[in-house]
Scaffold this active site. Structure first.
Site, PDB file in Angstrom:
ATOM      1  N   GLY A 468      42.137  63.490  34.495  1.00 12.78           N
ATOM      2  CA  GLY A 468      42.378  64.419  33.386  1.00 12.78           C
ATOM      3  C   GLY A 468      43.126  63.983  32.083  1.00 12.78           C
ATOM      4  N   THR A 469      42.964  62.459  32.084  1.00 13.63           N
ATOM      5  CA  THR A 469      43.793  62.204  30.916  1.00 13.63           C
ATOM      6  C   THR A 469      42.887  61.722  29.849  1.00 13.63           C
ATOM      7  OG1 THR A 469      43.009  60.019  32.187  1.00 13.63           O
ATOM      8  CG2 THR A 469      45.633  60.630  32.181  1.00 13.63           C
ATOM      9  N   ASN A 594      42.645  58.816  20.394  1.00 13.05           N
ATOM     10  CA  ASN A 594      42.248  60.120  20.094  1.00 13.05           C
ATOM     11  C   ASN A 594      43.404  61.022  20.199  1.00 13.05           C
ATOM     12  OD1 ASN A 594      41.361  62.791  20.757  1.00 13.05           O
ATOM     13  ND2 ASN A 594      39.478  61.859  21.678  1.00 13.05           N
ATOM     14  N   LYS A 664      49.138  51.374  22.970  1.00  9.31           N
ATOM     15  CA  LYS A 664      50.058  51.212  24.039  1.00  9.31           C
ATOM     16  C   LYS A 664      50.049  51.928  25.185  1.00  9.31           C
ATOM     17  CE  LYS A 664      53.624  49.136  20.857  1.00  9.31           C
ATOM     18  NZ  LYS A 664      55.087  49.383  20.354  1.00  9.31           N
ATOM     19  N   GLU A 668      52.581  58.196  30.267  1.00 12.89           N
ATOM     20  CA  GLU A 668      53.665  58.368  30.755  1.00 12.89           C
ATOM     21  C   GLU A 668      54.968  58.475  29.898  1.00 12.89           C
ATOM     22  OE1 GLU A 668      52.494  55.168  33.541  1.00 12.89           O
ATOM     23  OE2 GLU A 668      53.459  56.185  35.078  1.00 12.89           O
TER      24      GLU A 668
HETATM   25 MO1  MOS Z   1      51.145  56.926  37.469  1.00 13.14          MO
HETATM   26  S1  MOS Z   1      52.923  57.096  38.270  1.00 13.14           S
HETATM   27  O1  MOS Z   1      51.168  55.081  37.438  1.00 13.14           O
HETATM   28  O2  MOS Z   1      49.876  57.662  38.309  1.00 13.14           O
END
Ligand code: MOS
Length: 701
Positions: A468-469, A594, A664, A668
């Site tokens: 989903g990223t 992006n 980078k 997260e």
């Molecule tokens: Mo993330 S906690 O490395 O899916």
């Protein structure tokens, strides 16, 4: 390399397939003659299974099999179990003994002709237990905490520097406070599910929800003694995953077990309740003691953390090192311990370690700022570190100063009055808080393949994931630029164990690692094409692979992504209800591939941070050692009504050290620091310091 597409805010290339329902998830594949499996979960936290009575279930027409530890062969005959994200210890494998290690542990599997029948039959399976006393309370077990073996590849907790205890005792100004927070469970939209296709010749094809197809493949090969040719794992679409998919989950094992028992295709999905039996962000207790000179210069940092692990594995996170890294300070003591509870092993959840560690550190920094009567941003700037304070290396790049400045400006930090309860509007208490965020900019080995077809199109692939990223989209951008092709001529494939080797999709390292391999494979293919053309060769298929290792220049640098988070809360003075009215975050992520998918990642992290601060809490009934609120009715996450203004600023950095792309990673960083900024804003609004997450109205009123 041209940058026609890198840096462009392309919409997700997989978006139309997702919104039109064409994208299929693990449980949705149509497979002929498929059987359905349903998990029976334990109702005790610790003990042994005395007796299983499946008679009533097996009498129902259409019920095919009830698997338990009594009729399941022992697996993992010899050797190491493959699991790229495993913790030290003995991994749990279901139905291998009569032992119950945690409540809601899978203890039987019913297989039937339909899902409904399997579910009903599961309710008829009678299990008698010999229960023994369990321990599920972190606080009660904290006296037994110990320093765990470091979880590879994470380094051990940094050694002390200076003498923090002495400095604290002599300090002009100090704070010494404890923070607690509950476990948080992964709850992506798509539950963990597996469809096993029984190929007839003993081979298996799995559609599995995972963050690592090759990890699941390796795991199944190791536990069932398959060779890689026998097991193919596919996961082209994943309905959200935040770390639980880094490890093979038990439904994949159980689905294969059932398929082998019946020699038939099998589908298995966990229920929402059963999702609370998987990995989770651990329960945590933290102590942070800080002291400073009257001008705000830090002279001591003590950060101690205790989290829980299971009886059978040592899961630990890098909770305290951030406190040694971020600020200039000569006396630092860090201590990270775990204690065993009768729960399933915790696991990585979005920004593991930093989420809890920077929550505590950045709240304590706010408390110190109050004690010093100093502006919280000024306190951070006073102690700003231009080098990694643990190993003294220079940062590959660090634009945190710019993040503070731009974030504060956009937020209107200058309008903040320093005293708590000083910004009320009627009976609404307004508060502003801020915090620092940081996350590692990792790079790990990866590989990719580029096929240039005779018709001028390209197919680029790697066994990575898109959870989903935005992986499909950004990899296509990187490939199109490296090839110099229009983007609609490039197709990117992922989520198939047969594709070139890729790491788990986690750690925010997919763009840096897989992206670098994609670029290298495409550059190789392009160079071949140019050479062929110069020789006057005619169009043929060019097929190149490349593997990349972490950039050698990283050895001399410290590589992190940084952020500054600013939050405004509005608290109803009478009711104690908290609204997060605005969040502004400024992130320094190297290069943004992006801006649209990048912003979505950071926004998602902020939403989670709001949940972390105000809502998320896995509540254990200590009598039963069982998580009580295992549904979306009672486990609260932010919904639309909870989310107001979110503003994401990117402070781009030119970083030639971190990896060839200069990116980078953004998966997260978005969540880190958000809970602290909100908690600090709640204090500023109300004058009340709540040190126990989530900050619910009963604690504020
Ligand atoms: Mo993330 S906690 O490395 O899916």
């Amino acid at each position: 390399m041209t940058t026609a597409y890198i840096g462009q805010p392309l919409s997700r290339l997989d978006g139309p397939a997702k919104v039109s329902g064409k994208a299929k998830y693990a449980f949705e594949y149509d497979v002929p003659n498929v059987a359905y499996a349903y998990v029976v979960s334990s109702s005790i936290a610790r003990g042994r299974i005395k007796r299983v009575d499946a008679t009533a279930a097996l009498q129902l027409p259409g019920v095919l099999q009830v698997l338990t530890h009594e009729n399941t062969p022992r697996v993992a005959p010899k050797g190491e179990i493959v699991d790229d994200a495993r913790s030290p210890g003995v991994p749990f494998i279901p139905l291998q003994s009569d032992e119950v290690l945690f409540n809601h542990q899978p203890v039987a599997l019913v297989v039937a002709e339909s899902f409904e029948l399997a579910r009903y039959a599961a309710s008829l399976v009678r299990i008698d237990y010999d229960a023994v006393d369990h321990a599920t309370d972190l606080k009660a077990a904290s006296g037994r905490a110990y320093v765990p073996k470091p979880r590879a590849p994470l380094p051990p907790t940094p050694k002390p520097r200076g003498d923090a205890a002495k400095a604290l005792a002599a300090a002009a100004v100090h704070v010494d406070v404890e923070y607690t927070a509950p476990a948080e469970h992964h709850n992506p939209m798509e539950p963990f599910a597996t469809t096993v296709v029984w190929e007839g010749d003993g081979k298996l094809t799995l559609y599995d929800k995972t963050q690592g197809v090759q990890n699941v493949q390796g795991y199944l090969c190791s536990v069932f003694a398959y060779s890689k040719e026998d097991v193919r794992v596919l996961s082209p679409f994943v309905g959200g995953a935040f770390g639980a998919g880094l490890r093979p989950q038990y439904q994949a094992f159980l689905a294969v077990l059932a398929a082998r028992a019946l020699k038939r295709s099998v589908k298995l999905s966990l229920t929402r309740q059963q999702m609370f039996s998987l990995h989770y962000r651990p329960f945590v207790w933290q102590r942070v003691a800080l002291s400073a000179a009257p001008d705000g210069k830090l002279d001591a940092i003590v950060h101690e953390a205790i989290t829980n692990t299971s009886r059978f594995e040592d899961y630990s996170e890098q909770i305290v090192p951030w406190s040694g890294l971020l600020y200039q300070c000569e006396n630092v003591t860090l201590d990270n311990r775990v204690t065993k509870l009768d729960l399933n092993t915790p696991g990585d959840v979005r920004a593991p370690g930093a989420s809890w560690g920077l929550y505590a550190l950045e709240c304590a920094m706010d408390e110190l700022a109050v004690a010093l009567r100093m502006d919280p941003v000024d306190l951070r700037l006073k102690n700003y570190a231009d080098r990694d304070q643990i190993d003294r290396r220079a940062f590959s790049s660090k634009s945190l100063r710019e993040c503070y400045r731009l974030g504060a400006e956009r937020f209107g930090w200058g309008r903040r009055t320093s005293n708590p309860r000083s910004m009320r509007e009627g009976n609404t208490l307004v508060g502003m808080g801020m915090a620092t965020g940081a996350w590692d900019a990792f790079q790990v080995p990866a590989s990719a393949r580029c096929v240039l077809n005779a018709d001028g199109t390209a197919t680029v692939s790697s066994a990575t994931e898109d959870i989903g990223t935005g992986t499909y989209t950004v990899m296509t951008q990187i490939a199109a630029d490296a090839l110099g092709l229009p983007i609609d001529r490039v197709t990117f494939k992922l989520g198939d164990s047969q594709l070139p080797e890729a790491p788990l999709e986690g750690g925010s390292f997919t763009v840096s690692s897989v992206g670098s391999a994609v670029r290298a494979a495409c550059e190789k293919a392009r160079a071949r094409m140019v050479a062929d053309e110069q020789r006057g060769g005619k169009a043929t298929v060019i097929d190149e692979q490349a593997s990349t290792m972490p950039s050698p220049r990283r050895k001399d640098a410290s590589c992190y992504c940084h952020s500054a988070v600013f939050a405004e809360v509005r608290v109803d003075e009478d009711l104690g209800t908290i609204q997060v009215a605005r969040v502004v975050t400024a992130v320094a992520p190297g290069r943004v591939i992006n801006p649209r998918t990048a912003r979505s990642q950071v926004m998602g992290g902020i939403v989670w941070g709001i949940g972390m601060a105000l809502e998320e809490e896995s509540v254990i009934d200590q009598t039963f050692g069982r998580i009580m609120n295992h549904s979306f009715g009672e486990y609260h996450v932010p919904v639309n009504a909870d989310i107001h203004d979110i503003d994401v600023i990117f402070v781009e950095e030119q970083d030639e050290i971190v990896n060839p792309l200069g990116a980078k990673g953004l998966g997260e960083i978005g969540v880190v620091g958000v809970a602290a900024a909100i908690a600090n804003a709640v204090f500023h609004a109300t004058g009340k310091r709540v040190r126990d997450l989530p900050i619910t109205l009963d604690k504020v009123i």
